[in-house]
Design a protein around this motif. Structure first.
Motif, mmCIF file in Angstrom:
data_model
loop_
_atom_site.group_PDB
_atom_site.id
_atom_site.type_symbol
_atom_site.label_atom_id
_atom_site.label_comp_id
_atom_site.label_asym_id
_atom_site.label_seq_id
_atom_site.Cartn_x
_atom_site.Cartn_y
_atom_site.Cartn_z
ATOM 1 N N GLU A 185 0.827 -1.206 0.000
ATOM 2 C CA GLU A 185 0.000 0.000 0.000
ATOM 3 C C GLU A 185 0.867 1.264 0.000
ATOM 4 O O GLU A 185 0.585 2.217 -0.727
ATOM 5 C CB GLU A 185 -0.940 0.002 1.200
ATOM 6 C CG GLU A 185 -2.068 -1.005 1.079
ATOM 7 C CD GLU A 185 -2.908 -1.127 2.338
ATOM 8 O OE1 GLU A 185 -2.564 -0.514 3.374
ATOM 9 O OE2 GLU A 185 -3.917 -1.847 2.279
ATOM 10 N N LYS A 186 1.916 1.262 0.805
ATOM 11 C CA LYS A 186 2.817 2.421 0.862
ATOM 12 C C LYS A 186 3.542 2.598 -0.465
ATOM 13 O O LYS A 186 3.697 3.710 -0.954
ATOM 14 C CB LYS A 186 3.824 2.264 1.999
ATOM 15 C CG LYS A 186 3.221 2.451 3.369
ATOM 16 C CD LYS A 186 4.261 2.294 4.454
ATOM 17 C CE LYS A 186 3.680 2.487 5.836
ATOM 18 N NZ LYS A 186 4.682 2.324 6.885
ATOM 19 N N PHE A 187 3.998 1.474 -1.038
ATOM 20 C CA PHE A 187 4.706 1.529 -2.314
ATOM 21 C C PHE A 187 3.786 2.062 -3.410
ATOM 22 O O PHE A 187 4.174 2.921 -4.194
ATOM 23 C CB PHE A 187 5.241 0.149 -2.691
ATOM 24 C CG PHE A 187 5.952 0.139 -4.007
ATOM 25 C CD1 PHE A 187 7.239 0.620 -4.120
ATOM 26 C CD2 PHE A 187 5.308 -0.331 -5.147
ATOM 27 C CE1 PHE A 187 7.888 0.633 -5.346
ATOM 28 C CE2 PHE A 187 5.945 -0.322 -6.368
ATOM 29 C CZ PHE A 187 7.235 0.156 -6.472
ATOM 30 N N ASP A 188 2.551 1.560 -3.458
ATOM 31 C CA ASP A 188 1.597 2.011 -4.472
ATOM 32 C C ASP A 188 1.300 3.503 -4.331
ATOM 33 O O ASP A 188 1.189 4.212 -5.330
ATOM 34 C CB ASP A 188 0.303 1.198 -4.392
ATOM 35 C CG ASP A 188 0.477 -0.231 -4.872
ATOM 36 O OD1 ASP A 188 1.505 -0.537 -5.511
ATOM 37 O OD2 ASP A 188 -0.422 -1.056 -4.596
ATOM 38 N N ALA A 189 1.170 3.976 -3.093
ATOM 39 C CA ALA A 189 0.916 5.398 -2.854
ATOM 40 C C ALA A 189 2.097 6.245 -3.329
ATOM 41 O O ALA A 189 1.909 7.302 -3.945
ATOM 42 C CB ALA A 189 0.638 5.645 -1.374
ATOM 43 N N LYS A 214 4.038 9.533 -10.151
ATOM 44 C CA LYS A 214 3.403 9.756 -11.451
ATOM 45 C C LYS A 214 2.763 11.137 -11.540
ATOM 46 O O LYS A 214 2.750 11.751 -12.601
ATOM 47 C CB LYS A 214 2.356 8.679 -11.716
ATOM 48 C CG LYS A 214 2.957 7.325 -12.012
ATOM 49 C CD LYS A 214 1.868 6.285 -12.207
ATOM 50 C CE LYS A 214 2.440 4.910 -12.435
ATOM 51 N NZ LYS A 214 1.387 3.884 -12.555
ATOM 52 N N GLU A 215 2.240 11.622 -10.428
ATOM 53 C CA GLU A 215 1.586 12.934 -10.402
ATOM 54 C C GLU A 215 2.589 14.084 -10.344
ATOM 55 O O GLU A 215 2.374 15.128 -10.957
ATOM 56 C CB GLU A 215 0.667 13.040 -9.187
ATOM 57 C CG GLU A 215 -0.543 12.145 -9.250
ATOM 58 C CD GLU A 215 -1.333 12.132 -7.944
ATOM 59 O OE1 GLU A 215 -1.011 12.928 -7.040
ATOM 60 O OE2 GLU A 215 -2.255 11.319 -7.843
ATOM 61 N N ASP A 216 3.659 13.900 -9.577
ATOM 62 C CA ASP A 216 4.555 15.009 -9.257
ATOM 63 C C ASP A 216 5.803 15.119 -10.132
ATOM 64 O O ASP A 216 6.417 16.183 -10.183
ATOM 65 C CB ASP A 216 5.013 14.912 -7.799
ATOM 66 C CG ASP A 216 3.872 15.084 -6.812
ATOM 67 O OD1 ASP A 216 2.768 15.464 -7.235
ATOM 68 O OD2 ASP A 216 4.091 14.825 -5.619
ATOM 69 N N LEU A 217 6.193 14.044 -10.783
ATOM 70 C CA LEU A 217 7.456 14.048 -11.513
ATOM 71 C C LEU A 217 7.248 14.281 -13.001
ATOM 72 O O LEU A 217 6.246 13.863 -13.579
ATOM 73 C CB LEU A 217 8.203 12.722 -11.305
ATOM 74 C CG LEU A 217 8.521 12.343 -9.865
ATOM 75 C CD1 LEU A 217 9.285 11.023 -9.826
ATOM 76 C CD2 LEU A 217 9.291 13.423 -9.141
#
Length: 81
Positions: A21-25, A31-34
């Motif tokens: 779950e942490k890895f997926d987050a 993907k959103e920020d980079l």
């Protein structure tokens, strides 16, 4: 790197689920920020390539890749300075 962390989790199913779950987050945040370039650099870095190897693969200078990795670390840690 992630494989090393997953091995530390061991065989405990609950720990594996939490790790996933942490890895997926983190992956979604990336993907959103980079930028597309930063995602390429991050992908190669997590595969174990050095700055020099990443630079060669992407046709950029090692310093450019180093700078991208520093930006990635800041963005993913939430540090906007």
């Amino acid at each position: 790197e992630c494989e090393k962390e997953l091995k530390k989790v061991g065989d405990n199913l609950e720990d594996k689920i939490i790790f996933k779950e942490k890895f997926d987050a983190l992956l979604e945040k990336a993907k959103e920020d980079l930028s597309p370039f930063e995602l390429k650099v991050l992908n190669l870095f997590t595969e174990g390539y050095s700055y020099v190897e990443i630079a060669q693969k992407l046709g950029r200078s090692p310093k450019t890749c180093d700078n991208a990795l520093q930006r990635i670390k800041r963005k993913l840690s939430g540090d906007n300075n």
